[in-house]
Design a protein around this motif. Structure first.
Motif, PDB file in Angstrom:
ATOM      1  N   ALA A   1      17.694   5.490   0.213  1.00 38.72           N
ATOM      2  CA  ALA A   1      16.320   5.346  -0.264  1.00 38.72           C
ATOM      3  C   ALA A   1      15.627   6.700  -0.306  1.00 38.72           C
ATOM      4  N   ASP A   2      15.840   7.524   0.707  1.00 41.79           N
ATOM      5  CA  ASP A   2      15.242   8.858   0.744  1.00 41.79           C
ATOM      6  C   ASP A   2      15.716   9.700  -0.437  1.00 41.79           C
ATOM      7  N   LYS A   3      17.006   9.657  -0.749  1.00 39.32           N
ATOM      8  CA  LYS A   3      17.546  10.417  -1.886  1.00 39.32           C
ATOM      9  C   LYS A   3      16.965   9.910  -3.202  1.00 39.32           C
ATOM     10  N   PHE A   4      16.900   8.585  -3.360  1.00 41.47           N
ATOM     11  CA  PHE A   4      16.362   8.021  -4.594  1.00 41.47           C
ATOM     12  C   PHE A   4      14.889   8.384  -4.766  1.00 41.47           C
ATOM     13  N   LEU A   5      14.109   8.237  -3.706  1.00 44.37           N
ATOM     14  CA  LEU A   5      12.686   8.559  -3.793  1.00 44.37           C
ATOM     15  C   LEU A   5      12.462  10.037  -4.055  1.00 44.37           C
ATOM     16  N   SER A   6      13.301  10.900  -3.489  1.00 46.01           N
ATOM     17  CA  SER A   6      13.201  12.336  -3.758  1.00 46.01           C
ATOM     18  C   SER A   6      13.478  12.630  -5.229  1.00 46.01           C
ATOM     19  N   GLU A   7      14.446  11.926  -5.808  1.00 44.31           N
ATOM     20  CA  GLU A   7      14.743  12.088  -7.233  1.00 44.31           C
ATOM     21  C   GLU A   7      13.558  11.629  -8.085  1.00 44.31           C
ATOM     22  N   CYS A   8      12.955  10.526  -7.717  1.00 45.38           N
ATOM     23  CA  CYS A   8      11.783  10.052  -8.457  1.00 45.38           C
ATOM     24  C   CYS A   8      10.662  11.083  -8.389  1.00 45.38           C
ATOM     25  N   LEU A   9      10.410  11.618  -7.221  1.00 50.97           N
ATOM     26  CA  LEU A   9       9.366  12.632  -7.055  1.00 50.97           C
ATOM     27  C   LEU A   9       9.677  13.869  -7.893  1.00 50.97           C
ATOM     28  N   ARG A  10      10.927  14.279  -7.936  1.00 53.34           N
ATOM     29  CA  ARG A  10      11.332  15.441  -8.738  1.00 53.34           C
ATOM     30  C   ARG A  10      11.030  15.213 -10.218  1.00 53.34           C
ATOM     31  N   CYS A  11      11.295  14.018 -10.705  1.00 50.16           N
ATOM     32  CA  CYS A  11      11.135  13.707 -12.126  1.00 50.16           C
ATOM     33  C   CYS A  11       9.688  13.404 -12.510  1.00 50.16           C
ATOM     34  N   LEU A  12       8.868  13.071 -11.548  1.00 49.07           N
ATOM     35  CA  LEU A  12       7.487  12.678 -11.822  1.00 49.07           C
ATOM     36  C   LEU A  12       6.589  13.901 -12.011  1.00 49.07           C
ATOM     37  N   LYS A  13       5.743  13.850 -13.031  1.00 48.36           N
ATOM     38  CA  LYS A  13       4.779  14.929 -13.262  1.00 48.36           C
ATOM     39  C   LYS A  13       3.764  14.959 -12.116  1.00 48.36           C
ATOM     40  N   PRO A  14       3.206  16.131 -11.815  1.00 46.10           N
ATOM     41  CA  PRO A  14       2.136  16.179 -10.814  1.00 46.10           C
ATOM     42  C   PRO A  14       1.004  15.220 -11.214  1.00 46.10           C
ATOM     43  N   GLY A  15       0.546  14.433 -10.266  1.00 51.83           N
ATOM     44  CA  GLY A  15      -0.500  13.455 -10.537  1.00 51.83           C
ATOM     45  C   GLY A  15       0.013  12.188 -11.183  1.00 51.83           C
ATOM     46  N   GLY A  16       1.349  12.089 -11.366  1.00 53.38           N
ATOM     47  CA  GLY A  16       1.939  10.900 -11.979  1.00 53.38           C
ATOM     48  C   GLY A  16       1.842   9.686 -11.070  1.00 53.38           C
ATOM     49  N   ILE A  17       2.191   8.549 -11.605  1.00 53.73           N
ATOM     50  CA  ILE A  17       2.098   7.276 -10.891  1.00 53.73           C
ATOM     51  C   ILE A  17       3.493   6.780 -10.540  1.00 53.73           C
ATOM     52  N   PHE A  18       3.683   6.406  -9.287  1.00 52.06           N
ATOM     53  CA  PHE A  18       4.936   5.802  -8.840  1.00 52.06           C
ATOM     54  C   PHE A  18       4.605   4.406  -8.341  1.00 52.06           C
ATOM     55  N   ARG A  19       5.091   3.394  -9.024  1.00 50.64           N
ATOM     56  CA  ARG A  19       4.802   2.010  -8.655  1.00 50.64           C
ATOM     57  C   ARG A  19       6.092   1.354  -8.181  1.00 50.64           C
ATOM     58  N   VAL A  20       6.033   0.742  -7.006  1.00 49.63           N
ATOM     59  CA  VAL A  20       7.200   0.120  -6.394  1.00 49.63           C
ATOM     60  C   VAL A  20       6.907  -1.350  -6.129  1.00 49.63           C
ATOM     61  N   VAL A  21       7.873  -2.194  -6.468  1.00 50.68           N
ATOM     62  CA  VAL A  21       7.783  -3.620  -6.162  1.00 50.68           C
ATOM     63  C   VAL A  21       8.943  -3.959  -5.232  1.00 50.68           C
ATOM     64  N   VAL A  22       8.618  -4.520  -4.080  1.00 50.55           N
ATOM     65  CA  VAL A  22       9.627  -4.993  -3.119  1.00 50.55           C
ATOM     66  C   VAL A  22       9.176  -6.363  -2.616  1.00 50.55           C
ATOM     67  N   PRO A  23      10.114  -7.128  -2.069  1.00 54.38           N
ATOM     68  CA  PRO A  23       9.722  -8.445  -1.546  1.00 54.38           C
ATOM     69  C   PRO A  23       8.665  -8.319  -0.440  1.00 54.38           C
ATOM     70  N   ASP A  24       7.888  -9.339  -0.280  1.00 53.84           N
ATOM     71  CA  ASP A  24       6.893  -9.404   0.790  1.00 53.84           C
ATOM     72  C   ASP A  24       7.607  -9.926   2.037  1.00 53.84           C
ATOM     73  N   PHE A  25       8.147  -8.993   2.828  1.00 56.39           N
ATOM     74  CA  PHE A  25       8.928  -9.402   3.992  1.00 56.39           C
ATOM     75  C   PHE A  25       8.088 -10.137   5.033  1.00 56.39           C
ATOM     76  N   GLU A  26       6.813  -9.800   5.156  1.00 52.78           N
ATOM     77  CA  GLU A  26       5.955 -10.492   6.096  1.00 52.78           C
ATOM     78  C   GLU A  26       5.848 -11.975   5.730  1.00 52.78           C
ATOM     79  N   ARG A  27       5.647 -12.253   4.432  1.00 53.31           N
ATOM     80  CA  ARG A  27       5.545 -13.622   3.988  1.00 53.31           C
ATOM     81  C   ARG A  27       6.879 -14.362   4.152  1.00 53.31           C
ATOM     82  N   MET A  28       7.979 -13.659   3.934  1.00 50.44           N
ATOM     83  CA  MET A  28       9.299 -14.280   4.041  1.00 50.44           C
ATOM     84  C   MET A  28       9.631 -14.642   5.483  1.00 50.44           C
ATOM     85  N   ALA A  29       9.097 -13.845   6.441  1.00 48.36           N
ATOM     86  CA  ALA A  29       9.383 -14.091   7.862  1.00 48.36           C
ATOM     87  C   ALA A  29       8.526 -15.243   8.288  1.00 48.36           C
TER      88      ALA A  29
END
Length: 76
Positions: free
Chosen positions: A48-76
């Motif tokens: 995850a750290d490597k992937f997120l670092s790659e996203c940051l590298r490719c993203l323009k300064p001030g760009g938007i990074f939107r992530v969707v993951v399951p709601d683990f709190e609701r699932m528990a």
């Protein structure tokens, strides 16, 4: 199209097949926005750290990074 879609497997001709655990295909400061849906929860912390670092590298300064993951709190 203003979007470039990457995935491990193509569901249509508009999706580029790419191993998302390898460096992304784009130069530094390329994207205005990156959208990641239901991928991070499948990675261990190091991957995850490597992937997120790659996203940051490719993203323009001030760009938007939107992530969707399951709601683990609701699932528990």
């Amino acid at each position: 199209s203003n979007w470039i879609n990457l995935d491990q497997s193509a569901s249509s001709e508009e999706v580029l097949i790419h191993d998302l655990l390898t460096p992304l295909l784009f130069p530094n400061n390329f994207a205005d926005a990156i959208y990641c849906s239901h991928f991070l929860e499948h990675l261990d912390i190091e991957m995850a750290d490597k992937f997120l670092s790659e996203c940051l590298r490719c993203l323009k300064p001030g760009g938007i990074f939107r992530v969707v993951v399951p709601d683990f709190e609701r699932m528990a």
